[in-house]
Design an enzyme around this catalytic site. Structure first.
Site, mmCIF file in Angstrom:
data_model
loop_
_atom_site.group_PDB
_atom_site.id
_atom_site.type_symbol
_atom_site.label_atom_id
_atom_site.label_comp_id
_atom_site.label_asym_id
_atom_site.label_seq_id
_atom_site.Cartn_x
_atom_site.Cartn_y
_atom_site.Cartn_z
ATOM 1 C CE1 TYR A 36 9.038 12.247 -8.596
ATOM 2 C CE2 TYR A 36 11.359 12.824 -8.493
ATOM 3 C CZ TYR A 36 10.144 12.856 -9.146
ATOM 4 O OH TYR A 36 10.034 13.505 -10.345
ATOM 5 N NE ARG A 96 20.583 10.375 -8.014
ATOM 6 C CZ ARG A 96 20.346 11.111 -9.079
ATOM 7 N NH1 ARG A 96 19.205 10.980 -9.729
ATOM 8 N NH2 ARG A 96 21.238 11.979 -9.512
#
Length: 372
Positions: free
Chosen positions: A183, A231
């Protein structure tokens, strides 16, 4: 099996006292209305799994500019906030703790899969492989994204900030920034998705990590570093990502953010690059380890081994929580795990989502059958 570290309560710094050291990892499930508002069944789903020490939600787009899939949830509008408030209330009523994962899709999108019908934005105009999640089960091929201008980058940072504030308003205990698994933040870090020649690009490691550092600092300033996790998945080839030598990039990134006082770092290990072993010494805060990405689902034994080796403070579980809402209790009892209903992973109702029975339900059912 006797109680061991994984199932024991743990004082987790800014997170407080957790009932165990198991984290429910974020997993996209597409249970949102077409406008991105989480459906009522989402509250039931997460409340069922409140036995985890910490829940991290599925990826939530911070603005429609970052939407990657149809009926993925958002945190942009008042309706979104109200929908997520139902979720956080349900989890807290069940004694759980829950963080919202903010996930800007970057190049992972398609006009047919986005409310605005526009092209996705990315560091560079590099088309990802595979297919997007479109309306009515369609899977259109990904398209080339539009390369972000500096104004687009500043807007994306602000979108993360605004969504983080909305998450706090919605009652989340904190926010996790999704810098992993292909992402937007990961796209700035990786070799093949960031071909820029400006200060956000290939000139140096400092340039490549710049966007990630700016987002982390901006969100920490907005909601408090103690409410913020990050993350990362160094070297993860998922969805066509390529990082020939992740070590220098991620070491530099951690050096920049280690002293900010974040709630945690959520780090995915990889066979190509042992991220936990390499980066743990550089991170002085709470670390959540994930060892199941792109491999077999993490077992109780694997989680215990990570803790025993000192590679992480908490261990995140993904697939195990899909079909076993009471996964910690099943581990404690040595009970078998239920299989995933793969046909309904990305449908929009309760089937394959909230209809997995808990172990106590199965025992009651068995006792009832025996007595009749």
């Amino acid at each position: 099996m006797t109680n061991t570290a994984l199932l024991s309560p743990y004082s987790a710094g800014p997170l407080g006292l957790l009932r165990n050291r198991m984290v429910m990892a974020p997993m996209t499930r597409a249970r949102a209305a077409e406008d991105g508002t989480p459906l009522p069944v989402v509250a039931d789903h997460y409340a069922q799994r409140a036995g985890a020490g910490l829940i991290v939600t599925e990826g939530i787009w911070p603005s429609s500019r970052g939407q990657s899939g149809w009926r993925y949830p958002g945190l942009q509008t008042a309706a979104h906030v109200e929908g997520w408030r139902r979720v956080t209330d349900a989890v807290h009523a069940a004694g759980g703790r829950i963080y919202a994962q903010l996930m800007h899709g970057g190049r992972n999108g398609h006009p047919l899969a986005r409310i605005d019908g526009d092209l996705p934005l990315a560091p560079s105009a590099v088309t990802p492989p595979g297919h997007a999640h479109g309306p009515d089960g369609t899977k259109p091929d990904y398209v080339a994204p539009r390369e972000m201008t500096r104004d687009d980058i500043r807007t994306a940072v602000q979108d993360f900030v605004d969504a983080a504030r909305n998450a706090v308003t919605a009652g989340f205990d904190g926010v996790e920034l999704h810098g992993a698994n292909s992402y937007l933040i990961h796209q700035f870090l990786a070799d093949n998705t960031n071909l820029r020649d400006d200060e956000y690009g290939r000139g140096s490691v400092a340039d490549r990590i710049r966007f990630a550092v700016e987002v982390v600092r901006a969100v920490a300033d907005a909601i408090g570093a103690e409410r913020l996790g990050l993350r990362l998945s160094p070297g993860n080839p998922q969805f066509g990502m390529a990082e020939a030598d992740p070590g220098p990039v991620y070491r530099a990134l951690l050096d920049e953010i280690d002293g900010l006082g974040l709630a945690y770092l959520h780090l995915t290990d990889n066979d190509r690059y042992p991220a936990l072993a390499d980066l743990r010494p550089r991170w002085h805060g709470l670390l959540i380890g994930n060892v199941g990405e792109n491999g077999d689902p993490t077992t109780r034994e694997a989680g215990e081994a990570v803790l025993a080796a000192g590679l992480a403070d908490l261990v995140s579980y993904g697939r195990g929580f899909i079909s076993n809402p009471d996964l910690p209790e099943r581990f404690a009892a040595g009970a078998p795990l239920q299989e995933i209903d793969a046909a309904h992973l990305y449908t929009h109702g309760a089937e394959g989502y909230t209809d997995y029975p808990a172990l106590t339900d199965l025992l009651v059912s068995a006792q009832t059958s025996t007595s009749t």
